[in-house]
Design an enzyme around this catalytic site. Structure first.
Site, PDB file in Angstrom:
ATOM      1  N   CYS A   1      41.403  41.138  45.981  1.00 59.89           N
ATOM      2  CA  CYS A   1      40.806  39.874  45.526  1.00 59.89           C
ATOM      3  C   CYS A   1      41.737  39.082  44.616  1.00 59.89           C
ATOM      4  CB  CYS A   1      39.489  40.153  44.811  1.00 59.89           C
ATOM      5  SG  CYS A   1      39.606  41.382  43.491  1.00 59.89           S
TER       6      CYS A   1
ATOM      7  N   HIS B   1      29.222  42.375  35.762  1.00 55.62           N
ATOM      8  CA  HIS B   1      30.520  42.231  36.420  1.00 55.62           C
ATOM      9  C   HIS B   1      31.155  40.902  35.996  1.00 55.62           C
ATOM     10  CE1 HIS B   1      33.108  41.368  39.976  1.00 55.62           C
ATOM     11  NE2 HIS B   1      33.212  42.678  40.064  1.00 55.62           N
TER      12      HIS B   1
ATOM     13  N   GLU C   1      33.417  46.925  36.236  1.00 57.50           N
ATOM     14  CA  GLU C   1      34.382  45.823  36.292  1.00 57.50           C
ATOM     15  C   GLU C   1      33.911  44.687  35.391  1.00 57.50           C
ATOM     16  OE1 GLU C   1      36.600  45.799  40.343  1.00 57.50           O
ATOM     17  OE2 GLU C   1      34.495  45.355  40.760  1.00 57.50           O
TER      18      GLU C   1
HETATM   19 ZN   LIG Z   1      40.361  40.476  41.530  1.00 57.84          ZN
END
Ligand SMILES: [Zn+2]
Length: 659
Positions: free
Chosen positions: A423, A287, A339
């Protein structure tokens, strides 16, 4: 090798650690001034309001009923999803709402330096009061585990972001204390950090865990620096040292929950960089945001402890990232699946995930590598991520956001108001609002200038207050004039970055030319002298336009070219070039011109060239035919990548076909 680095190797301690200048000591104007104003006057309030809309206040306010599960769980691990009544390893973004509050508070704090905002400050104070009431007598503080899933604290560090949330609240608390002088949130988070330090650590009887999403490490370094409490630094170091050590904590933790460690949703601990101890890691994996936060924490600890073993690992990881897995925009992490990272040279453009947070994380990491001394290897990359793949995540007016930052779009990728996983908005907000601290870093008798742009910095060196005034229209123009204004004559070294994209640079001090080659080390020119009031440094960076080509191993970019000018990467948009951008070719011999356009996109320099466009009009209805399409001359216009999708929605392309 510069003197301070060789000294560091001899003593194992850095004789000079460079610290970023605190945010309020740098006033930015010009390009970054506009961006900071957008965040301070719009984004900071928007973040608060959208957190409220998303029902985040209800979760942290013990005086209100618990909102329960607001967003359905997703990504259950097969084993634990099958365990009756246990939901501990399923993940919902609601689990990390505390982190969104932390970053929202941090953005607000930096914004208050720029612009008073009593309403925002009152709103944040109220949020802090709720956290004060929420905190348990033993110091524990997690709105998720106290309000939504009680009884399960510290049972799933791998998946549930518990320490990650603590880290973001700590960063918010430090920033808010520094900006407002109000200690309440800082005291709350010190109590929580004390609680964490009692629970985790190398001592017998303590839990040997660490977070599945790194962040607490770099946050504890900030807390240690802000409070002078060494134990927070030690705890940060512990989390770094313990990561990936066998027996593996996440295996043991899963067994303790009655789960099979092998049933981990992401299959491999590479996902959270705990597949082996950090000093043995040599590939950037998993990630992307997690990786960047880990390396940031490692860099902080390397600086604080003069730990060369960490530095060596970081340099290996840096090489791996920048030579195999970095988009030309400074974006990282091509895959939506994890991600994060996939395989070497896999850099798809249209499906690029390139999360805004990941580029922001690269800025964090690069800036921390500069803590060990000025080195353009890091600062050049920091600049690339700053001017391209990170600020593309924020609309020019500061109100809309990208999560993914692809390098090619068919027109359907547009900034949104808010996200299920929010986020990115507060991450880009806090980075932009604190941009001044990325411009400069200060050592005992040296100041390094990493970024250029209209700005004023104030600092003390050898006990003497100094102002340093940069006058420049950077990044549109490469002429930088720096006036040094010490209160009294003072000797120190001024390090000036000469970016690697610049093919010709000249430097003068009080009108006298400096031999740049002789004065430069690691991409920085060093000028040591006794500085007097009114001393003037002029740096002229040639901003000719570059054609950039990708390593031929990047299958998606072969036969293609990207345009750059100074630190900026360019793209073509449908609104300037008509649709079907894939039909455009840029001849290698085409002359490319730069045009200042003060009324476009807040004032940018655009690029233009004569290219050709494959004609579809007279092709007919056949899908295939033996004759190639006719080509038509076309005028091509490119705009800076960061500014795309601020006009009519449409196609966008960074890598143009070359022919
Ligand atoms: Zn983010």
């Amino acid at each position: 090798m510069t003197a301070h680095k060789s000294a560091a190797r001899k003593t194992g301690k850095l004789s000079l650690a460079f610290r970023p200048l605190p945010v309020p000591q740098v006033d930015v104007r010009g390009f970054w001034g506009d961006r900071v104003d957008a965040v301070a006057s719009r984004t900071a309030d928007i973040l608060y309001e959208r957190c409220v809309e998303a029902r985040m206040l209800e979760q942290i306010d013990p005086d209100r009923p618990s909102p329960g599960l607001v967003i359905p769980f997703h990504s259950p691990s097969p084993d634990e999803a099958a365990t009756p009544g246990f939901t501990g390893s399923t993940v919902t973004t609601q689990m990390f709402w505390d982190s969104d509050w932390g970053k929202t508070i941090e953005t607000a704090a930096y914004s208050l330096y720029r612009r008073r905002n009593d309403r925002l400050e009152k709103n944040i104070d109220a949020v802090i009061d709720m956290y004060e009431k929420l905190q348990q007598p033993d110091g524990y503080l997690s709105s998720w585990y106290q309000r939504i899933q009680p009884g399960l604290r510290w049972t799933n560090l791998r998946d549930c972001h518990e320490l990650y949330c603590a880290g973001h609240l700590i960063e918010g608390a430090v920033a808010y204390f520094q900006a407002t002088g109000k200690r309440k949130l800082l005291d709350i988070l010190c109590r929580y950090a004390d609680h964490i330090a009692d629970r985790f650590g190398p001592e017998p009887g303590k839990q040997k865990g660490y977070c599945g999403h790194e962040e607490i490490e770099l946050a504890l370094v900030k807390l240690a620096r802000a409070t002078g409490q060494r134990k927070y630094m030690e705890l940060a170091k512990y989390f770094i040292d313990q990561r990936g050590v066998e027996p593996h904590y996440f295996d043991e933790e899963a067994r303790a929950r009655g789960a099979d460690p092998k049933a981990y949703h992401f299959k491999t601990y590479e996902y959270n960089q705990s597949h082996r101890p950090v000093r043995e890691q040599d590939k950037v994996v998993g990630h992307a945001v997690r990786a960047m936060y880990l390396y940031s924490g490692m860099a902080d600890i390397a600086t604080e402890y003069g730990d060369d073993t960490l530095r060596v690992a970081l340099d290996r990881l840096w090489d791996d990232l920048t030579t195999k897995s970095l988009y030309v925009t400074g974006g990282i992490g091509p895959s939506a699946h994890n991600e994060g990272f996939t395989s070497d040279y896999d850099l798809p453009n249209e499906t690029a995930y390139a999360e805004t947070c990941a580029s922001v994380g690269l800025v964090f990491w690069a800036s921390r590598m500069l803590g060990m001394g000025p080195d353009a290897r890091y600062a050049d990359m920091m600049e690339r991520a700053l001017y391209n793949g990170s600020i593309s995540g924020l609309s020019l007016d500061g109100s809309l956001f990208f999560y993914e930052n692809p390098l090619e779009s068919r027109g359907k990728h547009n900034r949104w108001k808010w996200h299920r996983c929010p986020c990115c908005p507060p991450n880009i907000g806090r980075m932009v609002a604190s941009i001044g601290s990325y411009f400069y870093s200060l050592a005992d008798d040296a100041l390094a200038v990493h970024l250029y742009g209209d700005s004023t910095a104030r600092f003390d060196i050898a006990g003497t207050p100094v102002s340093l005034v940069q006058t420049s229209n950077y990044p549109w123009d490469g002429a930088v004039s720096i006036r040094v204004e010490p209160d009294a004559p003072v000797e120190f070294t001024l390090h000036l970055r000469v970016p690697s994209w610049c093919r010709k640079a000249t430097l003068k001090v009080n009108g006298a030319s400096v031999d740049l080659d002789a004065a430069s080390n690691d991409g920085y020119a060093a000028i040591r002298r006794e500085w007097q009031k009114g001393d003037r440094v002029e740096l002229d960076l040639d901003m000719s336009i570059s054609r950039l080509f990708a390593n031929p191993q990047v299958r998606q970019d072969i036969g293609r070219v990207a345009l750059a000018r100074g630190p900026l990467i360019y793209c073509v948009e449908e609104t300037d070039n008509a649709g079907q951008l894939h039909r455009i070719t840029l001849p290698r011999t085409a002359e490319i011109e730069a045009h200042p356009e003060p009324n476009l996109l807040g004032g940018v320099v655009t690029l233009s060239a004569t290219g050709s466009r494959a004609e579809a009009e007279n092709w007919g209805t056949a899908l295939y035919r033996p004759e190639p399409p006719a080509a038509q001359e076309t005028k091509l216009k490119a705009v800076p990548y960061f500014a795309w999708d601020n006009r009519d929605p449409g196609e966008m392309l960074v890598w143009l076909r070359e022919g």
